[in-house]
Design a protein around this motif. Sequence first.
Motif, PDB file in Angstrom:
ATOM      1  N   LEU A 277      -4.294  -8.856   6.951  1.00 20.92           N
ATOM      2  CA  LEU A 277      -3.122  -8.069   6.581  1.00 20.92           C
ATOM      3  C   LEU A 277      -3.328  -7.346   5.250  1.00 20.92           C
ATOM      4  CD1 LEU A 277      -0.233  -7.392   7.453  1.00 20.92           C
ATOM      5  CD2 LEU A 277       0.542  -9.372   6.124  1.00 20.92           C
ATOM      6  N   THR A 278      -3.745  -8.084   4.203  1.00 26.17           N
ATOM      7  CA  THR A 278      -3.862  -7.459   2.886  1.00 26.17           C
ATOM      8  C   THR A 278      -4.983  -6.427   2.833  1.00 26.17           C
ATOM      9  OG1 THR A 278      -5.277  -9.285   2.124  1.00 26.17           O
ATOM     10  CG2 THR A 278      -2.920  -9.468   1.685  1.00 26.17           C
ATOM     11  N   GLY A 279      -6.040  -6.642   3.622  1.00 22.80           N
ATOM     12  CA  GLY A 279      -7.143  -5.698   3.622  1.00 22.80           C
ATOM     13  C   GLY A 279      -6.771  -4.348   4.212  1.00 22.80           C
ATOM     14  N   TRP A 280      -5.762  -4.349   5.089  1.00 20.39           N
ATOM     15  CA  TRP A 280      -5.425  -3.111   5.793  1.00 20.39           C
ATOM     16  C   TRP A 280      -4.010  -2.603   5.520  1.00 20.39           C
ATOM     17  CZ3 TRP A 280      -8.443   0.236   8.240  1.00 20.39           C
ATOM     18  CH2 TRP A 280      -9.726  -0.181   8.631  1.00 20.39           C
ATOM     19  N   ILE A 281      -3.229  -3.365   4.744  1.00 24.28           N
ATOM     20  CA  ILE A 281      -1.819  -2.999   4.598  1.00 24.28           C
ATOM     21  C   ILE A 281      -1.614  -1.580   4.060  1.00 24.28           C
ATOM     22  CG2 ILE A 281      -1.463  -3.998   2.277  1.00 24.28           C
ATOM     23  CD1 ILE A 281       0.983  -4.250   5.224  1.00 24.28           C
ATOM     24  N   PRO A 282      -2.375  -1.087   3.062  1.00 25.53           N
ATOM     25  CA  PRO A 282      -2.131   0.291   2.628  1.00 25.53           C
ATOM     26  C   PRO A 282      -2.404   1.312   3.735  1.00 25.53           C
ATOM     27  CG  PRO A 282      -3.410  -0.913   0.978  1.00 25.53           C
ATOM     28  CD  PRO A 282      -3.415  -1.739   2.227  1.00 25.53           C
ATOM     29  N   THR A 283      -3.542   1.138   4.431  1.00 24.29           N
ATOM     30  CA  THR A 283      -3.928   2.088   5.480  1.00 24.29           C
ATOM     31  C   THR A 283      -2.953   2.053   6.650  1.00 24.29           C
ATOM     32  OG1 THR A 283      -6.239   1.818   4.850  1.00 24.29           O
ATOM     33  CG2 THR A 283      -5.806   2.771   7.007  1.00 24.29           C
ATOM     34  N   VAL A 284      -2.582   0.840   7.080  1.00 24.77           N
ATOM     35  CA  VAL A 284      -1.679   0.694   8.228  1.00 24.77           C
ATOM     36  C   VAL A 284      -0.313   1.290   7.913  1.00 24.77           C
ATOM     37  CG1 VAL A 284      -0.368  -1.013   9.543  1.00 24.77           C
ATOM     38  CG2 VAL A 284      -2.834  -1.273   9.296  1.00 24.77           C
ATOM     39  N   MET A 285       0.188   1.042   6.710  1.00 29.86           N
ATOM     40  CA  MET A 285       1.516   1.541   6.375  1.00 29.86           C
ATOM     41  C   MET A 285       1.537   3.068   6.262  1.00 29.86           C
ATOM     42  SD  MET A 285       3.740  -0.700   6.540  1.00 29.86           S
ATOM     43  CE  MET A 285       3.939  -2.474   6.629  1.00 29.86           C
ATOM     44  N   GLY A 289       3.810   6.003   8.567  1.00 28.33           N
ATOM     45  CA  GLY A 289       4.659   7.025   7.981  1.00 28.33           C
ATOM     46  C   GLY A 289       5.089   6.787   6.550  1.00 28.33           C
ATOM     47  N   GLU A 290       4.600   5.707   5.927  1.00 31.42           N
ATOM     48  CA  GLU A 290       4.957   5.451   4.536  1.00 31.42           C
ATOM     49  C   GLU A 290       4.158   6.371   3.611  1.00 31.42           C
ATOM     50  OE1 GLU A 290       7.298   3.526   3.578  1.00 31.42           O
ATOM     51  OE2 GLU A 290       7.673   2.188   5.282  1.00 31.42           O
ATOM     52  N   THR A 291       4.696   6.618   2.423  1.00 25.24           N
ATOM     53  CA  THR A 291       4.002   7.451   1.446  1.00 25.24           C
ATOM     54  C   THR A 291       2.803   6.695   0.865  1.00 25.24           C
ATOM     55  OG1 THR A 291       5.317   6.653  -0.424  1.00 25.24           O
ATOM     56  CG2 THR A 291       6.189   8.534   0.831  1.00 25.24           C
ATOM     57  N   PHE A 292       1.928   7.451   0.185  1.00 28.25           N
ATOM     58  CA  PHE A 292       0.762   6.836  -0.445  1.00 28.25           C
ATOM     59  C   PHE A 292       1.181   5.753  -1.435  1.00 28.25           C
ATOM     60  CE2 PHE A 292      -1.997   6.656  -4.184  1.00 28.25           C
ATOM     61  CZ  PHE A 292      -3.245   6.394  -3.624  1.00 28.25           C
ATOM     62  N   ALA A 293       2.118   6.080  -2.343  1.00 29.23           N
ATOM     63  CA  ALA A 293       2.528   5.114  -3.364  1.00 29.23           C
ATOM     64  C   ALA A 293       3.183   3.891  -2.738  1.00 29.23           C
ATOM     65  CB  ALA A 293       3.486   5.771  -4.355  1.00 29.23           C
ATOM     66  N   ALA A 294       4.052   4.104  -1.748  1.00 30.35           N
ATOM     67  CA  ALA A 294       4.721   2.975  -1.094  1.00 30.35           C
ATOM     68  C   ALA A 294       3.714   2.108  -0.359  1.00 30.35           C
ATOM     69  CB  ALA A 294       5.783   3.490  -0.130  1.00 30.35           C
ATOM     70  N   SER A 295       2.757   2.726   0.318  1.00 27.30           N
ATOM     71  CA  SER A 295       1.778   1.968   1.090  1.00 27.30           C
ATOM     72  C   SER A 295       0.915   1.092   0.187  1.00 27.30           C
ATOM     73  CB  SER A 295       0.889   2.925   1.896  1.00 27.30           C
ATOM     74  OG  SER A 295       1.650   3.648   2.836  1.00 27.30           O
ATOM     75  N   PHE A 296       0.461   1.649  -0.947  1.00 26.03           N
ATOM     76  CA  PHE A 296      -0.322   0.851  -1.878  1.00 26.03           C
ATOM     77  C   PHE A 296       0.556  -0.192  -2.569  1.00 26.03           C
ATOM     78  CE2 PHE A 296      -4.668   2.731  -2.894  1.00 26.03           C
ATOM     79  CZ  PHE A 296      -4.797   3.293  -1.627  1.00 26.03           C
ATOM     80  N   GLY A 297       1.826   0.134  -2.757  1.00 31.10           N
ATOM     81  CA  GLY A 297       2.746  -0.808  -3.403  1.00 31.10           C
ATOM     82  C   GLY A 297       3.047  -2.021  -2.555  1.00 31.10           C
ATOM     83  N   PHE A 298       2.880  -1.916  -1.235  1.00 34.43           N
ATOM     84  CA  PHE A 298       3.144  -3.066  -0.368  1.00 34.43           C
ATOM     85  C   PHE A 298       2.223  -4.244  -0.721  1.00 34.43           C
ATOM     86  CE2 PHE A 298       5.133  -0.107   2.820  1.00 34.43           C
ATOM     87  CZ  PHE A 298       6.374  -0.723   2.808  1.00 34.43           C
TER      88      PHE A 298
END
Length: 452
Positions: A277-285, A289-298
């Motif tokens: 999950l943590t390895g892919w959470i930015p890319t998956v989000m 449709g999530e923004t770049f900042a939101a996806s990395f913030g997850f």
Amino acid sequence: MSSASEIDIHDELSGAAVGPFHRRLGILVALMTMFDGYDTFNPAYVIHYVAQPWGLAAGQAGLLVSSGLIGFLFGAAGHGVVADRFGRRGTLLAGLWIVNVFTVLTALLADGFWSFCVLRLLTGIGLGVILPLATTYINELAPRRVSNVFSLWGVALGWSAGGMLAGLVGVFLTPRFGWEVLYYIGALSIPLTFIVQSVLPESPKFLAARGRVEELRQLLVRLRPDRREAYAGTALRAVEPAAAGNTYKILLAPRYRRVSLTIWLTAFLSLFAIFGLTGWIPTVMMKRGETFAASFGFGALMQAASFVGGLVLAVLADRRFAQAPRYLAAWWCIGGLAIIALVFTNDHIVNIAVVTVAGFCIIGAQHVLNNFTAGSYDTDVRASGVGMELGVGRVGAILGPFVAGLLQQATGGPDAVFWAIGGAALIAACTIGSLGFRKAASAAEAKVLVTG
């Protein structure tokens, strides 16, 4: 006439109040594990910048995340024998220096897929020493009545804070300075290493097991100043021999076999879910449709929630230690169901809620599993026990990002990833729940005889 009485080191440490010296050592361990967590999770923020320039397929991107975990596997599985034989302090310092050197080299020399993976693998060897051995060290130091909570503050807080810091650097600094800034900041662990070398004492239980009584006396006075008179001016000698033979064989001896196998399988499944999950959470989000900042913030959100979840679970485990496996099972069950819920809905608020629950439950439970493992073994095999738990678990951690990448490549979307990660958490719940009780504290804890 002289009289003799026995002092059990386990009882001495368990009955201690948490004083200033405990807190200073806890902070020092937390800083070490902060850099461990930071270095463990920052490859997830590298993928975005290198996937296209390096021409990576999804499976290769998963391997890029997993490469450091392969090194972690060797470090975690191999350090226990060294730490159980030669000591916690020196082995921790060796792990820190390995991380220091190869973190700097990653920033300077990694210019392609293979160079990055090789340097991450070598860094991972050091990371595989720090987290499990810090868990062993803090468990041998902590008063038993608050061992899980103390471990959370001393180990999990640092590790979670490191994961959060990686997310913040990924969001705010990598767009301006490139992915290399992650590793330049990671090199700040070098001055910390010099502080550790000058301040960190050897584990008191290791000193007792090895008969290093003068060092033990001095350390006990610092840990329990209220007992200064009992330790001063006396002749101490260790009466419990160190364990003989191959410590890894001892872990599978009848005394430990059921606990060891159950913990190993649980750790494999838990870390498969966490790192998948943590390895892919930015890319998956971002794909959802999530923004770049939101996806990395997850990623940062997940780490913050993990400490809170682990702390709540630790309080429960300290109050009713025998019920710890059941509490762990409940945490993983809730987390697994939350991840599977992402298959059926895609909404910003739901995404935030699920990521929070996943961090709170799945990663939070892993923090407590580490301390539960340390408390399940005697001093002379404890480092090996925790090392094997996290070593076997790292096989799952290696496979998690890799399998997640392959599933996305095969299906064209993240739903299969959510099924796999949620399913792994549910099976972990069933596995640890089958244990049903915590193994009683061993009778082989080191004792010293005090005469005077």
